[in-house]
Motif scaffolding. Structure first.
Motif, PDB file in Angstrom:
ATOM      1  N   TRP A 137       0.967  -1.190   0.054  1.00  0.00           N
ATOM      2  CA  TRP A 137      -0.044   0.108   0.026  1.00  0.00           C
ATOM      3  C   TRP A 137       0.887   1.306  -0.094  1.00  0.00           C
ATOM      4  CZ3 TRP A 137      -4.623  -1.517  -0.983  1.00  0.00           C
ATOM      5  CH2 TRP A 137      -4.943  -2.901  -0.403  1.00  0.00           C
ATOM      6  N   ARG A 142      -4.034   5.467  -4.996  1.00  0.00           N
ATOM      7  CA  ARG A 142      -5.463   5.840  -5.497  1.00  0.00           C
ATOM      8  C   ARG A 142      -5.772   3.944  -5.341  1.00  0.00           C
ATOM      9  NH1 ARG A 142      -9.887   8.641  -6.565  1.00  0.00           N
ATOM     10  NH2 ARG A 142      -8.410  10.588  -6.385  1.00  0.00           N
ATOM     11  N   TYR A 143      -6.992   3.670  -4.682  1.00  0.00           N
ATOM     12  CA  TYR A 143      -7.142   2.420  -5.033  1.00  0.00           C
ATOM     13  C   TYR A 143      -8.667   2.324  -5.018  1.00  0.00           C
ATOM     14  CZ  TYR A 143      -2.553   1.743  -3.152  1.00  0.00           C
ATOM     15  OH  TYR A 143      -1.235   1.703  -3.054  1.00  0.00           O
ATOM     16  N   VAL A 172     -10.476   5.685  -3.693  1.00  0.00           N
ATOM     17  CA  VAL A 172     -10.103   6.512  -2.414  1.00  0.00           C
ATOM     18  C   VAL A 172      -8.462   6.851  -2.491  1.00  0.00           C
ATOM     19  CG1 VAL A 172     -11.745   5.784  -0.893  1.00  0.00           C
ATOM     20  CG2 VAL A 172      -9.799   4.423  -1.077  1.00  0.00           C
ATOM     21  N   LEU A 173      -8.115   7.736  -1.914  1.00  0.00           N
ATOM     22  CA  LEU A 173      -6.569   8.278  -1.929  1.00  0.00           C
ATOM     23  C   LEU A 173      -6.159   7.970  -0.477  1.00  0.00           C
ATOM     24  CD1 LEU A 173      -4.680   9.615  -4.077  1.00  0.00           C
ATOM     25  CD2 LEU A 173      -5.154  11.648  -2.685  1.00  0.00           C
ATOM     26  N   ILE A 174      -5.054   7.255  -0.296  1.00  0.00           N
ATOM     27  CA  ILE A 174      -4.576   6.900   0.967  1.00  0.00           C
ATOM     28  C   ILE A 174      -3.807   8.170   1.466  1.00  0.00           C
ATOM     29  CG2 ILE A 174      -2.988   5.482   2.389  1.00  0.00           C
ATOM     30  CD1 ILE A 174      -4.153   3.116   1.052  1.00  0.00           C
ATOM     31  N   ALA A 190      -6.645   2.775   7.233  1.00  0.00           N
ATOM     32  CA  ALA A 190      -6.205   3.857   6.123  1.00  0.00           C
ATOM     33  C   ALA A 190      -7.050   4.888   6.464  1.00  0.00           C
ATOM     34  CB  ALA A 190      -6.120   3.304   4.926  1.00  0.00           C
ATOM     35  N   ARG A 191      -6.573   6.107   6.482  1.00  0.00           N
ATOM     36  CA  ARG A 191      -7.378   7.436   6.582  1.00  0.00           C
ATOM     37  C   ARG A 191      -7.287   7.730   5.034  1.00  0.00           C
ATOM     38  NH1 ARG A 191      -6.242  13.215   7.666  1.00  0.00           N
ATOM     39  NH2 ARG A 191      -8.246  14.256   8.248  1.00  0.00           N
ATOM     40  N   VAL A 192      -8.437   8.007   4.474  1.00  0.00           N
ATOM     41  CA  VAL A 192      -8.416   8.112   2.975  1.00  0.00           C
ATOM     42  C   VAL A 192      -9.277   9.426   2.668  1.00  0.00           C
ATOM     43  CG1 VAL A 192      -8.317   5.673   2.527  1.00  0.00           C
ATOM     44  CG2 VAL A 192     -10.646   6.835   2.637  1.00  0.00           C
ATOM     45  N   ARG A 193      -9.101   9.787   1.664  1.00  0.00           N
ATOM     46  CA  ARG A 193      -9.896  10.858   0.734  1.00  0.00           C
ATOM     47  C   ARG A 193     -10.726  10.315  -0.260  1.00  0.00           C
ATOM     48  NH1 ARG A 193     -10.320  14.729  -3.166  1.00  0.00           N
ATOM     49  NH2 ARG A 193     -10.983  16.692  -2.559  1.00  0.00           N
ATOM     50  N   TRP A 201     -11.668   7.248   7.877  1.00  0.00           N
ATOM     51  CA  TRP A 201     -10.991   5.910   8.387  1.00  0.00           C
ATOM     52  C   TRP A 201     -11.582   4.843   7.831  1.00  0.00           C
ATOM     53  CZ3 TRP A 201      -5.835   5.581  10.296  1.00  0.00           C
ATOM     54  CH2 TRP A 201      -5.329   6.929  10.415  1.00  0.00           C
ATOM     55  N   ASN A 217      -2.621  -0.095  -7.316  1.00  0.00           N
ATOM     56  CA  ASN A 217      -2.292   1.502  -7.096  1.00  0.00           C
ATOM     57  C   ASN A 217      -2.701   1.984  -8.583  1.00  0.00           C
ATOM     58  OD1 ASN A 217      -1.790   4.113  -6.697  1.00  0.00           O
ATOM     59  ND2 ASN A 217       0.341   3.978  -6.099  1.00  0.00           N
TER      60      ASN A 217
END
Length: 272
Positions: A137, A142-143, A172-174, A190-193, A201, A217
């Motif tokens: 990761w 981005r996943y 989502v973006l980690i 993971a905190r993601v956007r 999270w 990714n």
């Protein structure tokens, strides 16, 4: 399994070894190893080959009970990195490692090196390789969500601040990774956007299940589809994708926009 880990604090943030904003993201080749230059430091969320027998402990203390061991050739996921004092007052770098192969995870704390070592490349007999393996990761990666997931405001699994549900195939973006425990079992959080612009999270890896995000990714070279015009494996967003400033991201390239190259690209003097 680290049976004594549940007695620790409710969560341990894995904030060490974070990559700076201008450092490159690495893609995986056909064999799952990096194609670009390896990062000089071990990273939380990455998988590495075990180079020698590595003892695992129940607590981040080499004097604590041994809970197992990882054999050479095993792929180890780093779920946390933290410096802890050792005998004699010297600090050592401890890592919470996991062999995530079925049917059951093998996990525990391992001593990687003295905390004063600035890079694994300085070690004569490192416990882990420095080449990240398939399934790692990336901070800034981005996943794609594999199935419906709950986005929470806190790293804790029972955080009461529920933000939203993420749908299958959302991306989502980690931006951060953290280790938490439930009844002694580890969870990589993971905190993601999200594309909606919301931050929160979610759980990435949990014992006895496949990763909850697709580990490809979408910003990596491996995500580029071959053809005359190379395309990323990214799909059209499930929800309108918002920029950091709050606007809606355009579906096409824009003059003045900044973009990441996904493959080697030739530059020519003329437009013809």
């Amino acid at each position: 399994k680290a049976g004594g880990a549940g007695a620790m604090a409710s969560h341990l943030r894995a904030l060490l070894s974070r990559r700076g904003p201008l450092e490159p993201l690495y893609g995986a080749g056909e064999e799952g190893a990096l194609e670009e230059q390896d990062h000089p430091n071990w990273q939380v969320g990455a998988r590495y080959e075990v180079l020698r027998v590595v003892a695992l402990h129940e607590r981040p203390d080499v004097a604590s009970l041994q809970s197992g061991a990882l054999k050479p050739g095993t792929s180890a996921l780093i779920m946390a990195l933290q410096a802890f004092p050792a005998t004699g007052g010297e600090e050592v770098l401890m890592a919470y490692l996991a062999d995530t192969r079925p049917p059951r995870w093998v996990t525990g704390w391992a001593c990687l090196c003295p905390a004063s070592v600035s890079s694994p490349l300085e070690l004569e007999d490192p416990p882990l390789g420095v080449r990240r393996l398939k399934g790692s990761w990336e901070f800034g990666g981005r996943y794609r969500v594999r199935d419906k997931l709950l986005l929470r405001g806190g790293v804790e699994l029972e955080s009461p601040d529920v933000i939203c549900d993420l749908k299958r195939h959302e991306e989502v973006l980690i931006v951060e990774l953290g280790l938490v425990f439930r009844e002694g079992e580890p969870r990589l959080r993971a905190r993601v956007r999200a594309d909606s612009g919301l931050l929160g999270w979610l759980t990435v890896e949990v014992p006895d299940r496949q990763p909850l995000l697709d580990p490809l990714n979408l910003y990596s070279r491996a995500a580029v589809k071959p053809g005359l015009f190379r395309r990323s494996a990214c799909r059209a967003p499930i929800v309108p994708r918002k920029t950091v400033s709050g606007g809606v991201e355009a579906e096409a390239w824009e003059i003045g926009g900044r973009y990441r190259t996904l493959a080697k690209t030739a530059l020519r003097i003329d437009a013809e």
